[in-house]
Write an enzyme that holds these catalytic residues in place. Structure first.
Site, short mmCIF file in Angstrom:
data_model
loop_
_atom_site.label_atom_id
_atom_site.label_comp_id
_atom_site.label_asym_id
_atom_site.label_seq_id
_atom_site.Cartn_x
_atom_site.Cartn_y
_atom_site.Cartn_z
CE LYS A 54 58.96 42.15 12.10
NZ LYS A 54 57.94 41.11 12.16
NE ARG A 109 49.48 41.01 5.57
CZ ARG A 109 49.07 40.03 6.38
NH1 ARG A 109 47.80 39.92 6.72
NH2 ARG A 109 49.93 39.15 6.83
N1 BES Z 1 58.47 40.37 7.54
C1 BES Z 1 57.50 39.79 8.40
C2 BES Z 1 57.34 38.29 8.18
C3 BES Z 1 58.53 37.45 8.52
C4 BES Z 1 58.64 36.85 9.77
C5 BES Z 1 59.51 37.20 7.59
C6 BES Z 1 59.72 36.06 10.07
C7 BES Z 1 60.58 36.38 7.89
C8 BES Z 1 60.70 35.82 9.12
C9 BES Z 1 56.13 40.44 8.14
O1 BES Z 1 56.16 41.76 7.75
C10 BES Z 1 55.38 40.38 9.43
O2 BES Z 1 55.79 41.03 10.36
N2 BES Z 1 54.31 39.62 9.45
C11 BES Z 1 53.52 39.47 10.61
C12 BES Z 1 52.07 39.50 10.16
C13 BES Z 1 51.09 39.61 11.31
C14 BES Z 1 51.22 40.94 11.99
C15 BES Z 1 49.71 39.42 10.74
C16 BES Z 1 53.86 38.14 11.25
O3 BES Z 1 54.16 37.19 10.54
O4 BES Z 1 53.88 38.07 12.48
MN MN Z 2 56.21 43.09 9.39
#
Ligand code: BES
Ligand code: MN
Ligand code: ZN
Length: 497
Positions: A271, A345
């Site tokens: 990230k 997931r």
């Molecule tokens: N933990 C994150 C989702 C999240 C984002 C929670 C902001 C709380 C605040 C999750 O694991 C994630 O990184 N999801 C990705 C999915 C994508 C790679 C398909 C996302 O939301 O960008």
């Molecule tokens: Mn994630």
């Protein structure tokens, strides 16, 4: 902070209700009369309109034994409900918590939709929820940052009934605070092993706690969960919490499954740096499940409920899983991991399967801070709800509404499902298209729900914590504890004897 019920109260500060149009409610009218009209004069001076949460702060009112009187709006009376009363009390506590005042007297009135006794009980619940703090690591709090309020007296006629009700609500408060604490804890303190240890403490309440380590999970075939965990020096844990409170013998349990990523760096699909600290809260689903289990055990719910939380840390590193890796889940299905940041997931695939395999539940409800996309869709106002069962979905919507934890139903469908087909494995963990991200996440989990099992997924990425300033008076902190009240009420309404 001690909350008690009295028929006549005394203290530093008093709070009364006013409705839409700036009308004092009966308790406020009596106070106004005792002060020779000071309250009404102050209200008029600031064009107070009584909208929900608006406040007139009357200092040193003449003729009263209180140093301060708060007139707090509840808005339109026909729209006011129990949550309105909780928020009203929450505003009073937030105005006084660190003000120097030690004792607050709440004078809630009955409302068209809330009896006087209920109003008293909900005022007490709101006051307690609003007093939450997470100060464990603040060693240099100045006096004016330190809570001064030590007692809240709620004025009501039916003190015995209110007291009994408040005792029950104590289970909710403790469950919500447990979840808030877990979400607030930083990831160097709360990691899979230490999280599991905190869940062990639930044994003292009669919850059966079982903790699986990576060797056992390996034997069970949880390749997706372990694939996420393998980049971290902190070994994964899968914790089950079992509450057997139903007297109807042989009743199938309802399974609550939670995403517990104690820190989500994204892994190799790392990230961006800005705001990454918030990913200490990526175990909000697991926290909600843990908080709900605590509340259910504390109030000795007559229901069979099992909580399953998957606890991992998602890190990059020499042993981290790579984009393109293919993992085999406990269900036997294979997943091509195209983005290591879509890890929630992956761990839920194994946790949801395990819950069904082991407990044959009557229903499965999973909670997860799963996608940023649900925040794009719904902001921080509603969690996203996805379900294969109308009754279950309706019960969840109703529970959320009643408890101030709103959910909004989102669609599922074959057109979304096919977005995660892969030429290299049974499925891939992202669609690769910038569309319907939260639904695609739900469709992925659905592939691990057995035929005929009622299932709901609640994406709480936008509600497990919220950006400041923290406007919800019942949740004065970053972590909300979202989901505890909803799950507790859902169990009461649908799964209890
Ligand atoms: N933990 C994150 C989702 C999240 C984002 C929670 C902001 C709380 C605040 C999750 O694991 C994630 O990184 N999801 C990705 C999915 C994508 C790679 C398909 C996302 O939301 O960008
Ligand atoms: Mn994630
Ligand atoms: Zn995550």
């Amino acid at each position: 902070m001690k909350v008690s019920f009295v028929t006549a109260g005394s203290g530093d500060v008093v709070a009364v209700m006013a409705s839409d149009g700036g009308q004092l409610m009966p308790a406020g009218q009596a106070l106004d009369a005792a002060s020779g009209g000071r309250l009404a004069k102050a209200m008029k001076a600031v064009r107070f309109n009584g909208s929900a949460g608006s406040v007139v702060d009357v200092l040193a009112p003449e003729g009263l034994d209180f140093a301060r009187a708060l007139v707090i709006g509840v808005g339109k009376l026909d729209a006011a409900d129990a949550m309105t009363v909780e928020r009203w009390a929450g505003h009073a506590v937030r105005r006084t918590l660190t003000s120097g005042a030690e004792k607050l007297v709440l004078q809630p009135d009955g409302l068209p939709n809330v009896s006087k006794a209920e109003s008293g009980a909900h005022a007490a619940l709101g006051a307690r929820l609003a007093a939450y703090r997470f100060d464990s690591y603040r060693t240099k709090l100045k006096p004016d940052q330190t809570p001064s309020l030590s007692a809240v007296e709620v004025m009501t006629d039916g003190t015995a009934a209110a007291r009994a009700r408040a005792e029950k609500d104590g289970a909710i408060v403790d469950g919500v605070f447990f979840a808030r604490d877990l979400v607030s804890e930083p990831a160097n303190i709360l990691f899979p092993e230490s999280f599991a240890e905190r869940l062990r403490d639930l044994e003292t309440l009669g919850v059966e706690v079982e903790v699986l380590d990576p060797t056992t999970m390996e034997r069970l075939g949880m390749g997706a969960l372990l694939g996420v965990a393998q980049g971290s020096a902190r070994p994964a844990r899968l914790v089950t919490m079992k509450w057997t409170g139903s007297t109807a013998k042989g009743g199938k349990p309802v399974a609550l499954v939670g995403k517990g990523v104690t820190f989500d760096t994204g892994g190799i699909s790392i990230k961006p740096a800005a705001g990454m600290d918030e990913m200490k809260g990526d175990m909000g689903g697991a926290a909600a499940v843990a908080g709900a289990m605590k509340a259910l055990a504390l109030r000795k719910a007559k229901a069979n409920v099992v909580g399953v939380v998957a606890l991992v840390e998602n890190m990059p590193g020499a042993n981290a899983q790579r984009p393109g890796d293919i993992v085999t889940t406990m269900s036997g299905q294979t997943i091509e991991v195209l983005n290591t940041d879509a890890e929630g997931r992956l761990i839920l695939a194994d946790a949801v399967w395990y819950a069904q395999d082991k407990f044959e539940p009557a229903a499965v409800i999973d909670l997860a801070t799963l996608t940023g996309a649900v925040i794009v869709a719904l902001g921080h106002e509603h969690a996203g709800l996805y379900a294969n069962d109308e009754d279950l979905a309706n019960a969840i919507v109703a529970a959320g509404l009643a408890e101030g934890e709103a959910v909004w139903r989102m669609p599922l469908g074959a057109g979304y499902d096919k977005l995660i087909d892969s030429p290299n494995a049974d499925m891939k963990n992202i669609s690769g298209k910038p569309v319907a991200g939260s639904i695609v996440g739900a469709q992925f989990i659905k592939r691990f729900v057995k035929d005929g099992v009622p299932w709901a997924h609640i994406d709480i990425a936008g509600t497990a914590w919220k950006p400041g300033p923290y406007e919800d008076p019942l949740s004065p902190n970053w972590a909300t504890g979202y989901g505890v009240r909803l799950l507790n009420r859902l169990v009461a309404s649908k799964f209890e004897d």
